[in-house]
Motif scaffolding. Structure first.
Motif, short mmCIF file in Angstrom:
data_model
loop_
_atom_site.label_atom_id
_atom_site.label_comp_id
_atom_site.label_asym_id
_atom_site.label_seq_id
_atom_site.Cartn_x
_atom_site.Cartn_y
_atom_site.Cartn_z
N ASN A 153 9.38 2.35 -7.92
CA ASN A 153 9.12 1.95 -9.30
C ASN A 153 8.18 0.74 -9.27
O ASN A 153 7.78 0.27 -8.20
CB ASN A 153 10.42 1.65 -10.04
CG ASN A 153 11.23 0.52 -9.40
OD1 ASN A 153 10.67 -0.44 -8.88
ND2 ASN A 153 12.56 0.65 -9.43
N GLU A 154 7.83 0.23 -10.42
CA GLU A 154 6.83 -0.84 -10.48
C GLU A 154 7.29 -2.11 -9.77
O GLU A 154 6.51 -2.80 -9.12
CB GLU A 154 6.47 -1.13 -11.94
CG GLU A 154 5.71 0.00 -12.62
CD GLU A 154 4.45 0.40 -11.88
OE1 GLU A 154 3.68 -0.50 -11.48
OE2 GLU A 154 4.25 1.61 -11.65
N ASP A 155 8.58 -2.45 -9.91
CA ASP A 155 9.10 -3.65 -9.23
C ASP A 155 9.09 -3.48 -7.71
O ASP A 155 8.74 -4.42 -6.97
CB ASP A 155 10.53 -3.96 -9.71
CG ASP A 155 10.56 -4.48 -11.14
OD1 ASP A 155 9.52 -5.00 -11.59
OD2 ASP A 155 11.62 -4.36 -11.79
N GLN A 156 9.47 -2.31 -7.25
CA GLN A 156 9.52 -2.07 -5.81
C GLN A 156 8.13 -2.07 -5.19
O GLN A 156 7.98 -2.45 -4.02
CB GLN A 156 10.24 -0.74 -5.54
CG GLN A 156 11.73 -0.79 -5.85
CD GLN A 156 12.38 0.57 -5.90
OE1 GLN A 156 11.70 1.59 -6.07
NE2 GLN A 156 13.69 0.63 -5.75
N LYS A 157 7.13 -1.69 -5.94
CA LYS A 157 5.76 -1.71 -5.41
C LYS A 157 5.31 -3.13 -5.09
O LYS A 157 4.38 -3.32 -4.29
CB LYS A 157 4.81 -1.08 -6.42
CG LYS A 157 4.94 0.43 -6.53
CD LYS A 157 3.97 0.99 -7.56
CE LYS A 157 4.12 2.51 -7.68
NZ LYS A 157 3.21 3.06 -8.71
N LEU A 158 5.96 -4.15 -5.67
CA LEU A 158 5.59 -5.54 -5.42
C LEU A 158 6.18 -6.09 -4.13
O LEU A 158 5.80 -7.17 -3.67
CB LEU A 158 6.04 -6.41 -6.60
CG LEU A 158 5.43 -6.08 -7.96
CD1 LEU A 158 6.03 -6.97 -9.04
CD2 LEU A 158 3.91 -6.22 -7.93
N ILE A 159 7.13 -5.35 -3.53
CA ILE A 159 7.76 -5.79 -2.28
C ILE A 159 6.72 -5.74 -1.15
O ILE A 159 6.02 -4.75 -0.97
CB ILE A 159 8.97 -4.90 -1.94
CG1 ILE A 159 10.05 -5.05 -3.01
CG2 ILE A 159 9.53 -5.26 -0.56
CD1 ILE A 159 11.22 -4.10 -2.84
N ARG A 160 6.63 -6.83 -0.39
CA ARG A 160 5.63 -6.92 0.68
C ARG A 160 6.17 -6.52 2.06
O ARG A 160 5.39 -6.28 2.98
CB ARG A 160 5.06 -8.34 0.74
CG ARG A 160 4.30 -8.73 -0.53
CD ARG A 160 3.93 -10.20 -0.51
NE ARG A 160 3.19 -10.53 0.69
CZ ARG A 160 3.32 -11.67 1.37
NH1 ARG A 160 4.17 -12.59 0.96
NH2 ARG A 160 2.60 -11.90 2.45
N GLU A 161 7.49 -6.49 2.20
CA GLU A 161 8.08 -6.08 3.48
C GLU A 161 8.13 -4.56 3.52
O GLU A 161 8.72 -3.92 2.66
CB GLU A 161 9.47 -6.67 3.67
CG GLU A 161 10.05 -6.36 5.04
CD GLU A 161 11.43 -6.97 5.27
OE1 GLU A 161 11.87 -7.02 6.42
OE2 GLU A 161 12.05 -7.39 4.27
N ILE A 162 7.51 -3.99 4.54
CA ILE A 162 7.38 -2.55 4.60
C ILE A 162 8.05 -1.99 5.86
O ILE A 162 8.32 -2.71 6.82
CB ILE A 162 5.91 -2.11 4.52
CG1 ILE A 162 5.09 -2.70 5.69
CG2 ILE A 162 5.30 -2.54 3.19
CD1 ILE A 162 4.93 -1.82 6.89
N ALA A 194 0.82 -1.22 0.00
CA ALA A 194 0.00 0.00 0.00
C ALA A 194 0.85 1.26 0.00
O ALA A 194 1.76 1.42 -0.81
CB ALA A 194 -0.97 -0.04 1.18
N HIS A 195 0.59 2.16 0.95
CA HIS A 195 1.27 3.46 0.97
C HIS A 195 2.52 3.46 1.84
O HIS A 195 3.07 4.52 2.12
CB HIS A 195 0.30 4.54 1.47
CG HIS A 195 -0.23 4.28 2.86
ND1 HIS A 195 -1.28 3.42 3.10
CD2 HIS A 195 0.15 4.76 4.07
CE1 HIS A 195 -1.52 3.39 4.40
NE2 HIS A 195 -0.67 4.19 5.01
#
Length: 336
Positions: free
Chosen positions: A154-163, A131-132
């Protein structure tokens, strides 16, 4: 040496209140008070609160802390830059947002210990959807290399689930020696503290990321809906702990007990009861519905029936109520 920086300068516009967001109460104290309590519990030597909006109200409430003024407010990194009183300190410094009152001392202790042989350690969480939140970028060895804010992913980094859970522990000297390297090169034109991770990692310094199991413990509060969620989390935690200790709480969802309250054994608490402050409840006590007890001592065998007891001592086997108001007029229960 253990230090802490608490970020508390923002207005919190989504609260739609003239009061500083961090001074809104949960149970029996402002949300900021829970963070101060947790820091004291793990023996932090110096606590610096970064203030801005409604600064005086915070300074008046916590005179035993230190303060740094952030005006204007140009980001989390900029907030830390204002804490010049810590720049020559040794040891470790925890940086925490002031709107995260559910944090527990055990988590802070783990954070300090995890950073004993590192330059920085941050708390993270794994979500189904990032999310944000800022994403955690790790290398092939699992070391953290950067935190990328959601707006800058970027688009690849948005797929990372660890926040990023928004809590950090730094080697204090590494932190202050590198603060000048932060630059407002982002869409917000702010100095991000999160950029310090990439700076330290690029210098070959070790950056840890430890995953917190209970994501709610690091929830941030931005509006009254989230304030209520934190209230529910705290009351459930407190009431569950007391029930495990043998206290019979008839309806936990309609019972409010403060974190400093002490309760004995064979106690029965009926619905719609509030017990707050430094109250001490003895053994074999019964508290019937619609009762309020604040900063009082209820001795063994006493009964409170639909009444309000404030700054008072209810003696052994005494009954109060129904429909009484017992006020000890400023009794200091610490001296009883």
């Amino acid at each position: 040496m253990r230090n802490a920086i608490v970020l508390a300068a923002g207005k919190g516009t989504r609260m739609k209140s003239e009061t500083s967001k961090l001074m809104h109460p949960i149970i029996d104290r402002p949300m900021l008070g829970y963070i101060i309590d947790a820091l004291r519990a793990v023996h932090v030597n110096r606590i610096v609160i970064v203030v801005g909006y409604q600064a005086q109200s915070i300074m008046d409430a916590y005179p035993d802390c230190e303060f740094a003024m952030q005006m204007p407010q140009l980001g989390t990194g900029h907030a830390v830059m204002q804490c010049k009183q810590l720049e020559n300190e040794q040891g470790q410094t925890v940086i925490i947002n002031g709107d995260g009152p559910c944090i527990q001392p055990e988590t802070l202790e783990n954070l300090f210990k995890a950073n004993e042989n590192a330059s920085c350690t941050l708390l993270t969480s794994v979500l189904e959807d990032g999310a944000h939140y800022g994403r955690i970028v790790r290398d092939e060895n699992g070391d953290v290399q950067a935190i990328v804010e959601a707006k800058d992913c970027n688009e690849d980094q948005k797929l990372i689930r660890e926040i990023n859970a928004g809590m950090y522990c730094f080697n204090n000297q590494d932190l202050f020696k590198n603060l000048h390297l932060l630059q407002p090169n982002n869409k917000q034109n702010e100095y991000y503290l999160t950029d310090m991770v990439k700076i330290l990692a690029s210098q070959g310094k070790k950056v840890n990321g430890i995953v917190i199991e209970n994501r709610d413990e690091v929830m941030g509060i931005n509006d009254c809906v989230e304030l209520h969620k934190a209230y529910e989390w705290m009351t459930n935690r407190i009431n569950t702990n007391w029930m495990k200790e043998g206290v019979q709480i008839i309806d936990p969802k309609r019972t409010m007990i403060g974190k400093d309250v002490v309760i004995g054994h064979d106690v029965v608490i009926y619905p719609n009861v509030e017990i707050t402050g430094k109250t001490v409840i003895g053994n074999h006590v019964t508290i019937y519905g619609n009762s309020t007890i604040q900063d009082s001592i209820i001795e063994d065998g006493a009964c409170i029936d639909n009444s309000k007891v404030v700054n008072s001592v209810v003696q052994k086997n005494q009954k109060v109520g129904p429909f009484e108001f017992k006020n000890g007029n400023g009794l200091n229960i610490k001296n009883v």
